[in-house]
Write a protein that holds these residues in place. Structure first.
Motif, PDB file in Angstrom:
ATOM      1  N   TRP A  11       1.128  13.622   4.101  1.00 18.43           N
ATOM      2  CA  TRP A  11       0.501  12.912   5.223  1.00 18.43           C
ATOM      3  C   TRP A  11      -0.993  13.232   5.290  1.00 18.43           C
ATOM      4  CZ3 TRP A  11       1.991   8.893   7.965  1.00 18.43           C
ATOM      5  CH2 TRP A  11       3.346   8.585   8.032  1.00 18.43           C
ATOM      6  N   MET A  12      -1.351  14.477   5.032  1.00 18.42           N
ATOM      7  CA  MET A  12      -2.780  14.852   5.051  1.00 18.42           C
ATOM      8  C   MET A  12      -3.535  14.101   3.957  1.00 18.42           C
ATOM      9  SD  MET A  12      -2.455  18.906   5.913  1.00 18.42           S
ATOM     10  CE  MET A  12      -4.182  19.245   5.743  1.00 18.42           C
ATOM     11  N   ARG A  13      -2.944  14.027   2.748  1.00 16.77           N
ATOM     12  CA  ARG A  13      -3.606  13.277   1.661  1.00 16.77           C
ATOM     13  C   ARG A  13      -3.738  11.799   2.049  1.00 16.77           C
ATOM     14  NH1 ARG A  13      -0.726  16.872  -1.567  1.00 16.77           N
ATOM     15  NH2 ARG A  13       1.075  15.502  -1.808  1.00 16.77           N
ATOM     16  N   PHE A  14      -2.683  11.280   2.706  1.00 14.38           N
ATOM     17  CA  PHE A  14      -2.707   9.875   3.117  1.00 14.38           C
ATOM     18  C   PHE A  14      -3.849   9.624   4.109  1.00 14.38           C
ATOM     19  CE2 PHE A  14      -1.299   6.405   5.923  1.00 14.38           C
ATOM     20  CZ  PHE A  14      -1.098   5.398   4.989  1.00 14.38           C
ATOM     21  N   PHE A  15      -3.967  10.503   5.122  1.00 13.33           N
ATOM     22  CA  PHE A  15      -5.006  10.316   6.141  1.00 13.33           C
ATOM     23  C   PHE A  15      -6.415  10.482   5.579  1.00 13.33           C
ATOM     24  CE2 PHE A  15      -1.564  11.492   9.296  1.00 13.33           C
ATOM     25  CZ  PHE A  15      -1.433  10.209   9.780  1.00 13.33           C
ATOM     26  N   ASN A  19      -9.889   4.609   0.268  1.00  9.30           N
ATOM     27  CA  ASN A  19      -9.841   3.166   0.090  1.00  9.30           C
ATOM     28  C   ASN A  19      -8.384   2.704   0.002  1.00  9.30           C
ATOM     29  OD1 ASN A  19      -8.960   3.516  -2.648  1.00  9.30           O
ATOM     30  ND2 ASN A  19     -11.110   3.971  -3.183  1.00  9.30           N
ATOM     31  N   LYS A  20      -8.235   1.407  -0.054  1.00  9.11           N
ATOM     32  CA  LYS A  20      -6.905   0.799  -0.049  1.00  9.11           C
ATOM     33  C   LYS A  20      -6.060   1.268  -1.238  1.00  9.11           C
ATOM     34  CE  LYS A  20      -4.853  -3.805   0.325  1.00  9.11           C
ATOM     35  NZ  LYS A  20      -5.130  -5.236   0.408  1.00  9.11           N
ATOM     36  N   GLU A  21      -6.650   1.318  -2.420  1.00  9.72           N
ATOM     37  CA  GLU A  21      -5.917   1.721  -3.617  1.00  9.72           C
ATOM     38  C   GLU A  21      -5.438   3.162  -3.515  1.00  9.72           C
ATOM     39  OE1 GLU A  21      -9.001   0.196  -3.834  1.00  9.72           O
ATOM     40  OE2 GLU A  21      -8.094  -1.765  -4.206  1.00  9.72           O
ATOM     41  N   GLU A  22      -6.305   4.029  -3.012  1.00  8.56           N
ATOM     42  CA  GLU A  22      -5.941   5.442  -2.869  1.00  8.56           C
ATOM     43  C   GLU A  22      -4.800   5.613  -1.863  1.00  8.56           C
ATOM     44  OE1 GLU A  22      -8.092   9.615  -1.619  1.00  8.56           O
ATOM     45  OE2 GLU A  22      -9.328   7.987  -2.401  1.00  8.56           O
ATOM     46  N   LEU A  23      -4.883   4.904  -0.744  1.00 12.14           N
ATOM     47  CA  LEU A  23      -3.817   4.970   0.260  1.00 12.14           C
ATOM     48  C   LEU A  23      -2.493   4.480  -0.325  1.00 12.14           C
ATOM     49  CD1 LEU A  23      -5.685   3.611   3.394  1.00 12.14           C
ATOM     50  CD2 LEU A  23      -4.860   5.939   3.050  1.00 12.14           C
ATOM     51  N   LYS A  24      -2.578   3.389  -1.067  1.00  2.49           N
ATOM     52  CA  LYS A  24      -1.374   2.816  -1.662  1.00  2.49           C
ATOM     53  C   LYS A  24      -0.749   3.788  -2.661  1.00  2.49           C
ATOM     54  CE  LYS A  24       0.268  -1.446  -3.747  1.00  2.49           C
ATOM     55  NZ  LYS A  24      -0.106  -2.786  -4.212  1.00  2.49           N
ATOM     56  N   GLU A  25      -1.564   4.437  -3.459  1.00  3.05           N
ATOM     57  CA  GLU A  25      -1.074   5.389  -4.464  1.00  3.05           C
ATOM     58  C   GLU A  25      -0.413   6.601  -3.798  1.00  3.05           C
ATOM     59  OE1 GLU A  25       0.017   6.776  -8.017  1.00  3.05           O
ATOM     60  OE2 GLU A  25      -0.933   4.846  -7.677  1.00  3.05           O
ATOM     61  N   VAL A  26      -1.029   7.127  -2.752  1.00  2.97           N
ATOM     62  CA  VAL A  26      -0.462   8.288  -2.053  1.00  2.97           C
ATOM     63  C   VAL A  26       0.859   7.906  -1.390  1.00  2.97           C
ATOM     64  CG1 VAL A  26      -0.812   9.915  -0.142  1.00  2.97           C
ATOM     65  CG2 VAL A  26      -2.703   9.393  -1.683  1.00  2.97           C
ATOM     66  N   ALA A  27       0.942   6.686  -0.877  1.00  7.76           N
ATOM     67  CA  ALA A  27       2.132   6.239  -0.146  1.00  7.76           C
ATOM     68  C   ALA A  27       3.306   5.945  -1.081  1.00  7.76           C
ATOM     69  CB  ALA A  27       1.798   4.995   0.670  1.00  7.76           C
ATOM     70  N   ASN A  30       7.296   7.203  -0.958  1.00  9.86           N
ATOM     71  CA  ASN A  30       7.678   7.808   0.324  1.00  9.86           C
ATOM     72  C   ASN A  30       7.821   6.676   1.334  1.00  9.86           C
ATOM     73  OD1 ASN A  30       7.433   8.855   3.020  1.00  9.86           O
ATOM     74  ND2 ASN A  30       6.681  10.787   2.149  1.00  9.86           N
ATOM     75  N   GLU A  31       9.051   6.431   1.777  1.00 16.41           N
ATOM     76  CA  GLU A  31       9.286   5.268   2.644  1.00 16.41           C
ATOM     77  C   GLU A  31       8.474   5.323   3.939  1.00 16.41           C
ATOM     78  OE1 GLU A  31      13.137   4.929   4.686  1.00 16.41           O
ATOM     79  OE2 GLU A  31      13.638   6.867   3.783  1.00 16.41           O
ATOM     80  N   TYR A  32       8.244   6.501   4.457  1.00 16.22           N
ATOM     81  CA  TYR A  32       7.494   6.611   5.710  1.00 16.22           C
ATOM     82  C   TYR A  32       6.012   6.331   5.491  1.00 16.22           C
ATOM     83  CZ  TYR A  32      11.842   8.724   7.182  1.00 16.22           C
ATOM     84  OH  TYR A  32      13.168   8.949   7.450  1.00 16.22           O
ATOM     85  N   ALA A  36       3.649   3.262   6.844  1.00 15.99           N
ATOM     86  CA  ALA A  36       2.340   3.468   7.480  1.00 15.99           C
ATOM     87  C   ALA A  36       1.270   2.654   6.757  1.00 15.99           C
ATOM     88  CB  ALA A  36       1.982   4.957   7.465  1.00 15.99           C
ATOM     89  N   TYR A  37       1.353   2.618   5.418  1.00 19.93           N
ATOM     90  CA  TYR A  37       0.396   1.833   4.639  1.00 19.93           C
ATOM     91  C   TYR A  37       0.489   0.350   5.002  1.00 19.93           C
ATOM     92  CZ  TYR A  37      -1.738  -0.590   0.737  1.00 19.93           C
ATOM     93  OH  TYR A  37      -2.509  -1.436  -0.019  1.00 19.93           O
ATOM     94  N   GLU A  38       1.713  -0.160   5.076  1.00 27.73           N
ATOM     95  CA  GLU A  38       1.903  -1.565   5.440  1.00 27.73           C
ATOM     96  C   GLU A  38       1.342  -1.848   6.831  1.00 27.73           C
ATOM     97  OE1 GLU A  38       6.024  -2.576   4.904  1.00 27.73           O
ATOM     98  OE2 GLU A  38       5.966  -2.022   2.780  1.00 27.73           O
TER      99      GLU A  38
END
Length: 129
Positions: A11-15, A19-27, A30-32, A36-38
Motif C-alpha cells: 500500500w505504501m508503494r502504491f500511494f 504515474n499511472k503506469e507505476e500505480l498499475k504495476e504496483v497494483a 493484488n485485488e484490493y 483502488a487503482y480502478e
C-alpha cells in the motif's frame, strides 16, 4: 485491507506511485490494490466521461440485479408448480388405488379428483400400462 507487514508495504508503494503506469504495476496481482487503482482511474476521468462510465456501471448492475430477481422468481414459480403438480398426482394415485380396491366407484373417484368420469377412466387406464 492489510493483513501483514508485506501488505502495508504494498500500500505504501502504491500511494507513492508517480504515474499511472507505476500505480498499475504496483497494483497488479493484488485485488484490493487493483480495486483502488480502478477507483483512481474513475476519479481522474473528465466529468462527461465519468458520468458515462457511472451510467454504464449502473446499467450493468441493474441488469445483473434484474436477471437475479427474474431467476429467483422463476425458481420460486417452478417450485410452487412442481409442488402443486406433485400433490395433484399424489391425490390422483390415491384415488386410483381406492377405485381399484373397490372402495370408491368410478364416479366417486372422478368427483374427488375434480374431473369428468371419462377423463378419470383414461387416467386409470394410462396408469395400468
Amino acid at each position: 485491507k492489510a493483513s501483514g507487514p508485506e501488505d502495508v508495504m504494498e500500500w505504501m508503494r502504491f500511494f507513492r506511485g508517480q504515474n499511472k503506469e507505476e500505480l498499475k504495476e504496483v497494483a497488479k496481482g493484488n485485488e484490493y490494490l487493483e480495486g483502488a487503482y480502478e477507483d483512481l482511474v474513475k476519479m481522474s476521468l473528465d466529468e462527461q466521461k465519468r458520468l458515462e462510465y457511472e451510467a454504464r456501471e449502473k446499467a450493468i448492475l441493474d441488469y445483473r440485479s434484474n436477471m437475479e430477481g427474474a431467476r429467483n422468481r422463476g425458481f420460486q414459480r417452478g417450485m410452487e408448480q412442481g409442488f402443486e403438480r406433485g400433490i395433484t398426482q399424489g391425490e390422483q394415485s390415491m384415488l386410483i388405488q381406492l377405485y381399484r380396491k373397490n372402495r370408491l366407484t368410478l364416479e366417486e373417484a372422478a368427483e374427488e379428483a375434480k374431473m369428468p368420469v371419462e377423463e378419470f377412466q383414461k387416467l386409470v387406464e394410462s396408469k395400468e400400462e
